[in-house]
Design a protein around this motif. Sequence first.
Motif, PDB file in Angstrom:
ATOM      1  N   THR A 138      17.854  34.328  40.722  1.00 11.60           N
ATOM      2  CA  THR A 138      18.938  33.625  40.043  1.00 11.60           C
ATOM      3  C   THR A 138      18.609  32.135  40.056  1.00 11.60           C
ATOM      4  O   THR A 138      18.440  31.549  41.133  1.00 11.60           O
ATOM      5  N   PRO A 139      18.483  31.490  38.897  1.00 13.53           N
ATOM      6  CA  PRO A 139      18.131  30.062  38.898  1.00 13.53           C
ATOM      7  C   PRO A 139      19.178  29.223  39.637  1.00 13.53           C
ATOM      8  O   PRO A 139      20.378  29.366  39.387  1.00 13.53           O
ATOM      9  N   PRO A 140      18.751  28.346  40.582  1.00 14.36           N
ATOM     10  CA  PRO A 140      19.707  27.458  41.274  1.00 14.36           C
ATOM     11  C   PRO A 140      20.416  26.521  40.300  1.00 14.36           C
ATOM     12  O   PRO A 140      21.547  26.124  40.532  1.00 14.36           O
ATOM     13  N   ILE A 141      19.706  26.150  39.214  1.00 15.95           N
ATOM     14  CA  ILE A 141      20.326  25.391  38.129  1.00 15.95           C
ATOM     15  C   ILE A 141      20.344  26.323  36.925  1.00 15.95           C
ATOM     16  O   ILE A 141      19.308  26.882  36.557  1.00 15.95           O
ATOM     17  N   GLU A 142      21.498  26.499  36.333  1.00 16.81           N
ATOM     18  CA  GLU A 142      21.602  27.464  35.228  1.00 16.81           C
ATOM     19  C   GLU A 142      20.663  27.081  34.087  1.00 16.81           C
ATOM     20  O   GLU A 142      20.631  25.935  33.640  1.00 16.81           O
ATOM     21  N   SER A 143      19.866  28.044  33.629  1.00 17.92           N
ATOM     22  CA  SER A 143      18.906  27.801  32.559  1.00 17.92           C
ATOM     23  C   SER A 143      19.195  28.729  31.391  1.00 17.92           C
ATOM     24  O   SER A 143      19.099  29.948  31.523  1.00 17.92           O
ATOM     25  N   SER A 144      19.532  28.160  30.246  1.00 18.94           N
ATOM     26  CA  SER A 144      19.775  28.992  29.064  1.00 18.94           C
ATOM     27  C   SER A 144      18.484  29.666  28.613  1.00 18.94           C
ATOM     28  O   SER A 144      18.501  30.796  28.115  1.00 18.94           O
ATOM     29  N   THR A 145      17.339  28.985  28.819  1.00 12.62           N
ATOM     30  CA  THR A 145      16.055  29.576  28.420  1.00 12.62           C
ATOM     31  C   THR A 145      15.767  30.836  29.222  1.00 12.62           C
ATOM     32  O   THR A 145      15.453  31.895  28.655  1.00 12.62           O
ATOM     33  N   VAL A 146      15.856  30.736  30.549  1.00 14.79           N
ATOM     34  CA  VAL A 146      15.571  31.897  31.402  1.00 14.79           C
ATOM     35  C   VAL A 146      16.536  33.027  31.077  1.00 14.79           C
ATOM     36  O   VAL A 146      16.139  34.192  30.943  1.00 14.79           O
ATOM     37  N   SER A 147      17.821  32.693  30.920  1.00 18.04           N
ATOM     38  CA  SER A 147      18.829  33.704  30.601  1.00 18.04           C
ATOM     39  C   SER A 147      18.533  34.370  29.266  1.00 18.04           C
ATOM     40  O   SER A 147      18.584  35.603  29.140  1.00 18.04           O
ATOM     41  N   ASN A 148      18.198  33.568  28.251  1.00 16.07           N
ATOM     42  CA  ASN A 148      17.924  34.117  26.920  1.00 16.07           C
ATOM     43  C   ASN A 148      16.681  34.997  26.916  1.00 16.07           C
ATOM     44  O   ASN A 148      16.660  36.057  26.278  1.00 16.07           O
ATOM     45  N   VAL A 149      15.630  34.560  27.623  1.00 19.88           N
ATOM     46  CA  VAL A 149      14.404  35.355  27.668  1.00 19.88           C
ATOM     47  C   VAL A 149      14.661  36.690  28.369  1.00 19.88           C
ATOM     48  O   VAL A 149      14.252  37.754  27.880  1.00 19.88           O
ATOM     49  N   ARG A 150      15.362  36.648  29.494  1.00 19.08           N
ATOM     50  CA  ARG A 150      15.638  37.891  30.231  1.00 19.08           C
ATOM     51  C   ARG A 150      16.491  38.843  29.403  1.00 19.08           C
ATOM     52  O   ARG A 150      16.226  40.050  29.343  1.00 19.08           O
ATOM     53  N   ASN A 151      17.517  38.310  28.742  1.00 18.58           N
ATOM     54  CA  ASN A 151      18.387  39.168  27.927  1.00 18.58           C
ATOM     55  C   ASN A 151      17.634  39.740  26.736  1.00 18.58           C
ATOM     56  O   ASN A 151      17.800  40.915  26.380  1.00 18.58           O
ATOM     57  N   PHE A 152      16.803  38.917  26.119  1.00 14.26           N
ATOM     58  CA  PHE A 152      16.022  39.375  24.966  1.00 14.26           C
ATOM     59  C   PHE A 152      15.068  40.498  25.374  1.00 14.26           C
ATOM     60  O   PHE A 152      14.976  41.536  24.703  1.00 14.26           O
ATOM     61  N   LEU A 153      14.366  40.315  26.496  1.00 18.58           N
ATOM     62  CA  LEU A 153      13.419  41.342  26.940  1.00 18.58           C
ATOM     63  C   LEU A 153      14.148  42.624  27.349  1.00 18.58           C
ATOM     64  O   LEU A 153      13.613  43.726  27.194  1.00 18.58           O
ATOM     65  N   LYS A 154      15.386  42.479  27.841  1.00 21.98           N
ATOM     66  CA  LYS A 154      16.179  43.667  28.181  1.00 21.98           C
ATOM     67  C   LYS A 154      16.544  44.426  26.898  1.00 21.98           C
ATOM     68  O   LYS A 154      16.426  45.649  26.838  1.00 21.98           O
ATOM     69  N   GLN A 155      16.959  43.686  25.871  1.00 22.55           N
ATOM     70  CA  GLN A 155      17.307  44.320  24.592  1.00 22.55           C
ATOM     71  C   GLN A 155      16.091  45.007  23.954  1.00 22.55           C
ATOM     72  O   GLN A 155      16.209  46.052  23.316  1.00 22.55           O
TER      73      GLN A 155
END
Length: 645
Positions: A138-155
């Motif tokens: 879990t990123p200590p600082i919220e990262s939209s990039t990390v979140s978007n990449v993880r969600n995209f790869l999950k989809q």
Amino acid sequence: MSTVEQQLDDLKAEITSEIPDDISVSSVKYEGPELVVYTHDPKKFARQGDLVRKLASKLRKRISIRPDPSVLSRPDEARSKIHDIIPEDAGVEDLDFHEDTGEVVIEAAKPGMVIGRHGSTLREITKSVGWTPEVVRTPPIESSTVSNVRNFLKQEREDRRDILERIGRQIHREEMSDDEYVRISTLGCCREVGRAAFILSTPETRILIDCGDKPGAEGEVPYLHAPEAFGAGPQSIDAVVLTHAHLDHSAFIPLLFKYGYDGPIYCTEPTRDLMGLLTLDYLDVAAKEGRTPPYESEQVREAIKHCIPIEYGDVTDIAPDVKVTFHNAGHILGSAVTHFHIGDGLYNVAFSGDIHYDDTRLFNGAVNDFPRVETLVMESTYGGRNDYQTDQADSERKLTEVINETYERDGKVLIPAFAVGRSQEIMLVLEEAMREGDIPEMPVHLDGMIWEATAIHTTYPEYLRDDLRDRIFHDDENPFLADQFNHIDAGEDERQDVADGGPCIILSTSGMVTGGPIMSWLSHLGPDPDSTLVFVGYQAQGTLGRRIQNGWDEIPVSDIGRHDRGANGRGTLSLNMHVDTVDGFSGHADRAGLENFVKTMNPRPEKVLCVHGDERSVQDLSSALYHEYNMRTFAPKNLETFRFL
């Protein structure tokens, strides 16, 4: 039966003969470079702690064990058991179950506590529930990039599995040729900085290393249509290897998919995320400047979907006759010195990518310890005879002096900085200087993608220097969370407020003053004689940064106007602010660092190709290495091909 099918049958039989009789193997598959073993007995596999390691060693392959879907416990049952096993202090945020592969992705603030000593907690999870755990931070600082990449790869998980299975079959296909040769073709980056692109070819395989743009030279693309590359068709390239995410190495990776490429991209995990961030911004800047983007965001997504992350030190098959290993390059987050092992001990080539030889505040210095390297492709950005940078401690003292002088004048310090790497290095210097009282406490404003890039750094602390990694693990010691850092997120209104306010420091992209919010800051602060513009990174020829560094004090308003709505019409902007350059913060090794990288290699390479530097730099470094170490050296031009065997 195809040769790959026969190979998988043989591997299944060999694995079955090596494991205890009470453990069954239902199927084996290739997924990219990995051999995936499905079993009805995942819990028994987990109890045999060394079994997977022994199999990987015997078969000389990366092995992943997954449960056959038929033996999985229900996710709701598994969820509560997993929570019971993992210590509460691990900070588990989410459990995501994938029944098609029998994997559960565990997102936690402290992945080390989920993994356990030598993987003990992971094995305990599998022993208890059968599912194969995969851990992400879990990123200590919220990262939209990390979140978007993880969600995209999950989809895209199902599509990605199909891609990986196809790539796996390509990697493990039977060799077709009896010839033996190794060639490198230069498609860019020779006697110039940027536009990095090389083809490494054997009779079996063509691998593209990097595919970047040239800073300050709009539209100069690598020679991708050369016969060695896409001139032979998009399917002539078997794999792409990306050394790091800076745009002069990654900008045109998505373009490959527009041309029809459909193969793998090998890089580190942070390089994948940063490539997504930087290439999407590249498209955004092109659109704002009225240029036609060379590709669409859809191609960026395709590139991310085709990425196969590799960790430092993992030897990985990427073709029937080629293995690759990444090593820390010390340049930016996830940057890699890339070592290719060709054939069965036939030949070894290393590409330095961009390197920093000595330790910095952010990273350990570049690794140059390889069993063998016959040919080294070496960056030469600071390879010139007099390209010696000041010691980092001296550089930090000089920067604090400039800041203190500007503060006393009641001015502001403006630092153009690359979002990735230099900004975080400067942030660490400023945080410590204020904490130690070397400079007054004042706001440090971060503009452009700097805050997002910093968040990505905190997501992957294992790629950072050891002591910094430990500090990031403790929120109260995380230097990037210091109170003085302010993310500029309200655009032009907030910039105007900062410009009208008191002394402060501004870090802004772009690092070479070629676009982005730095142009707006120049229009706000350029006329102010009390403020200071400080260059801390390399300024390529042809960029506005290099021109200002060379003495320009009048900037055509058209250069500013493309980026700043407040500056229109013709005329010039007078640059009355002080201009300083503080060397020593570059992410590139200086002349001494480049020489030391080669000098301390054991054994040393027989041949060195000096690239990624202007003509003087590559020729100076090439000449010095030849005379000092008696090795064959070259300063190639673009579109040359070298045969090494």
